[in-house]
Design an enzyme around this catalytic site. Structure first.
Site, mmCIF file in Angstrom:
data_model
loop_
_atom_site.group_PDB
_atom_site.id
_atom_site.type_symbol
_atom_site.label_atom_id
_atom_site.label_comp_id
_atom_site.label_asym_id
_atom_site.label_seq_id
_atom_site.Cartn_x
_atom_site.Cartn_y
_atom_site.Cartn_z
ATOM 1 N N ASP A 18 30.367 39.695 2.513
ATOM 2 C CA ASP A 18 31.794 39.704 2.830
ATOM 3 C C ASP A 18 32.012 40.560 4.072
ATOM 4 O OD1 ASP A 18 34.477 39.304 2.683
ATOM 5 O OD2 ASP A 18 34.831 40.667 1.013
ATOM 6 N N MET A 19 32.629 39.993 5.089
ATOM 7 C CA MET A 19 32.884 40.736 6.321
ATOM 8 C C MET A 19 33.935 41.821 6.086
ATOM 9 S SD MET A 19 30.726 39.097 8.001
ATOM 10 C CE MET A 19 30.928 40.001 9.532
ATOM 11 N N TYR A 23 39.303 40.121 10.689
ATOM 12 C CA TYR A 23 40.219 39.837 11.795
ATOM 13 C C TYR A 23 40.328 41.047 12.725
ATOM 14 C CZ TYR A 23 41.809 35.623 9.355
ATOM 15 O OH TYR A 23 41.870 34.399 8.744
ATOM 16 N N ARG A 60 44.007 52.373 7.013
ATOM 17 C CA ARG A 60 44.150 52.527 5.559
ATOM 18 C C ARG A 60 44.106 53.996 5.156
ATOM 19 N NH1 ARG A 60 40.428 47.668 2.881
ATOM 20 N NH2 ARG A 60 41.132 46.011 4.285
ATOM 21 N N ASP A 120 35.323 34.338 6.277
ATOM 22 C CA ASP A 120 34.637 35.633 6.374
ATOM 23 C C ASP A 120 33.755 35.965 5.176
ATOM 24 O OD1 ASP A 120 36.653 35.937 4.543
ATOM 25 O OD2 ASP A 120 37.393 37.842 5.345
ATOM 26 N N GLU A 121 33.339 34.979 4.397
ATOM 27 C CA GLU A 121 32.448 35.265 3.267
ATOM 28 C C GLU A 121 31.445 34.132 3.075
ATOM 29 O OE1 GLU A 121 34.322 35.512 -0.566
ATOM 30 O OE2 GLU A 121 35.941 34.168 0.033
#
Length: 657
Positions: A18-19, A23, A60, A120-121
């Site tokens: 998983d990236m 984005y 985050r 992206d996975e």
């Protein structure tokens, strides 16, 4: 509905890659000064700063969440960089992200079977690679292990906090380890190497989960982010699943998960363990009951599909709140934009990957203003897919109107007002490899014009759209009219000249094709006028004769029925004197006969075939067809021979009388 598949083996090695904030990473690669800075990607809609699509890890840490809008994010993190997603046709354009995802997939696919699950996975089946590695290099003999593999998180492994990497090294190289754990260790080392290759070649970081099936690998990949990997051993499965909320499990986030909560009081996966397989089957059926029982125990037989390309294409847009579409015209406007994007992606897939899609589906979310709860779901509708933006739009509009009638409970055309659409999308699915021996309709128009050098007017009239492709037609046309197309393909070669200008040459070709079907028929004698016309087109004749055996068609041969009838095992063709009479007729009489002749076959002509002809040929053919056909006037068995019949005028006069 989930499908219970038996687990083929608990020795499979499956990885889910998983990236990390993909984005944001793509935008940071484009603008290197954003690296290390709090960054988020926002929608093109500027209302309240735009909705956040992706939030970088730096942002985050300052409290920015994906549920926020841009203005709110700036209040939480004043130094945040908001990058607007590219826009095309009034909606987000994700092409740059899809292409970046393809870069990653091409690297990951080097080590095993690869399934691209989204932009992206990716899922990887590394079973064979792990088995090979274990045979060639026993883990206990490894002198060095990459640092990235030593940073792995092994579920169930006790860490003392002093030297966690050394503890992981000991676990990876255990001599007395179970064979399945040894394979997991090999898989972890392989995945670490792949992640480093992705970083070096694309500058993207990614996280991964390594387990014995897809379900567990997917759960593990998101447990330690960013740029880390997690290993799920068989001994750790129960501890991993028991505390998980039931709604977090794949395929349990909707009605089935809600039913488990309300009907059985199941809130976690551990709660589901108390029910027997028979009990679950009694409530939810044999298949779903077995699937639930297996899921609670971490059992899944889903295979990694060998797919590097997406299995569907889609284009959609949301219309929240006051932006809801409340008229058919507004829906059609947006369907036009969505269908154009979908058609472009389908055409690119066809040209690049030689794949065709077969099913078009329209999805929408809507409400009725007269309903107090508006719980009725807007139905999805599907139909066979026809290539070309115009055809996709036409079919999508028809699907929407049918779905809207069903949604409103009306059997008449829907009227505006009393309803609103909050989400609209079109998708193409059932994508398969294009049949061998066929080529795109776009290559139909790349052949040389027979009369290109002498017909500039024809060039101006003839401007076909490259997306006029119907996959259901391509194979049948190619089978009957073939010329060399390169690389084992076939190409349809059109006559793109005006039929009015070269009518005689076309008729000559159609007639000669009939005469050459037997060696025992007399040669056709042309009038002096026709001979002069043919002499003036010597280059055309040379091309036609050179390609005659390959099936180069004229428009008459393309549309003709059986021009020669067979009896007594001998081919009989049109008498030469009948042909001579037809060739000597004036143009007015020819047009009249042509109209009458084709009137009898109008009901047998497939309009979709006519629509795929070059523009000026479509116009010519439609002049042959009466706009309205009368009942009981279809004459079966009409042929090209009937077209040139010497008694045609007499038959016409009798009919009129």
């Amino acid at each position: 509905m989930p499908v219970a598949r038996p687990e083929t083996s608990d020795s499979r090695i499956i990885a889910h890659v998983d990236m990390d904030c993909f984005y944001v990473q793509v935008e940071q690669r484009k603008q290197p000064h954003l690296r290390g800075q709090p960054t988020a990607v926002v929608q093109y809609n500027s209302w309240k700063g735009g909705g956040l699509i992706a939030v970088g890890y730096e942002a985050r840490k300052d409290g920015v969440k994906r549920s926020m809008r841009g203005d709110e994010a700036k209040k939480e993190c004043p130094q945040i960089h908001l990058v607007q997603v590219p826009v095309a046709r009034g909606k987000a354009d994700l092409t740059i992200y899809r292409n970046a995802g393809s870069e990653v997939v091409s690297i990951l696919a080097r080590k095993g079977r690869c399934e691209r699950a989204s932009i992206d996975e990716v899922y990887l089946d590394l079973t064979d690679a792990a088995e090979t590695m274990l045979k060639e290099t026993p883990l206990e003999t490894l002198e060095s292990i990459d640092e990235e593999a030593l940073k792995s998180h092994v579920l169930g492994l006790s860490l003392n906090g002093n030297d966690d990497r050394e503890t992981v090294r000991e676990w990876l190289t255990r001599r007395d380890a179970d064979h399945r754990d040894k394979l997991l260790a090999c898989g972890a080392i392989i995945v670490a190497e792949l992640r480093l290759q992705v970083l070096r070649e694309t500058e993207f970081t990614c996280s991964a989960g390594v387990a014995h099936n897809k379900m567990l690998a997917k759960l593990a990949s998101g447990m330690n982010k960013p740029a880390q990997q997690t290993i799920v051993t068989l001994a750790s499965v129960k501890g991993l699943l028991e505390p998980l909320p039931i709604k977090k499990m794949k395929q349990l986030g909707g009605k089935l998960g809600s039913s488990l909560q309300t009907d059985l009081g199941v809130n976690t996966v551990g709660d589901l363990l108390q029910f027997s397989e028979q009990k679950l089957q009694d409530i939810y059926g044999a298949n779903t009951g077995t699937w639930l029982w297996n899921t609670a125990r971490g059992i899944s037989g889903d295979e990694v599909e060998g797919r590097l390309l997406p299995k569907s294409h889609g284009s959609g847009k949301t219309f929240p709140g006051v932006q809801a579409l409340k008229s058919v015209a507004a829906v059609e406007k947006w369907l036009k934009e969505l269908c154009e994007e979908l058609s472009e992606r389908l055409q690119l897939d066809l040209e690049t990957n030689k794949r065709v899609a077969h099913t078009l589906t329209l999805h929408a979310n809507a409400y009725k203003s007269t309903d107090t709860d508006s719980l009725k779901k807007f139905p999805s509708k599907s139909c066979p897919l026809r290539y070309g933006a115009g055809k996709v739009l036409e079919d999508s509009v028809n699907l929407f109107q049918a779905a809207l009638r069903e949604f409103l409970g009306s059997y008449t055309n829907p009227v505006d007002g009393g309803w609103g659409v909050t989400n609209l999308s079109v998708s193409a699915s059932k994508i398969v490899a294009a049949p061998s021996g066929t080529c795109s309709i776009t290559r139909y128009f790349h052949g040389q014009d027979r009369f290109h050098a002498s017909s500039e007017q024809s060039d101006k009239k003839f401007a076909p759209e490259s997306d006029n492709l119907s996959p259901s037609r391509t194979e049948s046309h190619s089978a009957s009219h073939q010329t060399d197309c390169g690389e084992g393909q076939t190409q349809i070669t059109p006559d793109t000249s005006s039929l009015d200008q070269y009518e005689t040459a076309c008729k000559d070709e159609a007639i000669e094709s009939c005469l050459t079907s037997t060696h025992h028929e007399p040669q056709l004698r042309l009038s002096e006028k026709e001979r002069n016309n043919n002499d003036g087109k010597r280059s055309y004749e040379q091309k036609r004769k050179a390609t005659q055996e390959k099936g180069t068609p004229s428009i008459l041969r393309f549309l003709q029925t059986n021009s020669c009838s067979s009896s007594n095992q001998e081919t009989k063709c049109l008498p030469s004197e009948g042909v001579q009479e037809a060739l000597d007729m004036g143009s007015e009489s020819q047009n009249k006969r042509r109209t009458d002749s084709w009137r009898y076959n109008a009901g047998e002509i497939d309009q979709s075939v006519v629509n795929e002809l070059p523009a000026e040929i479509q116009e010519e053919v439609r002049t042959w067809l009466r706009p309205q056909k009368q009942a009981n006037t279809v004459k079966r068995g009409s042929s090209i021979a009937h077209y040139f019949s010497p008694n045609k005028n007499e038959q016409t006069n009798l009919r009129k009388s």
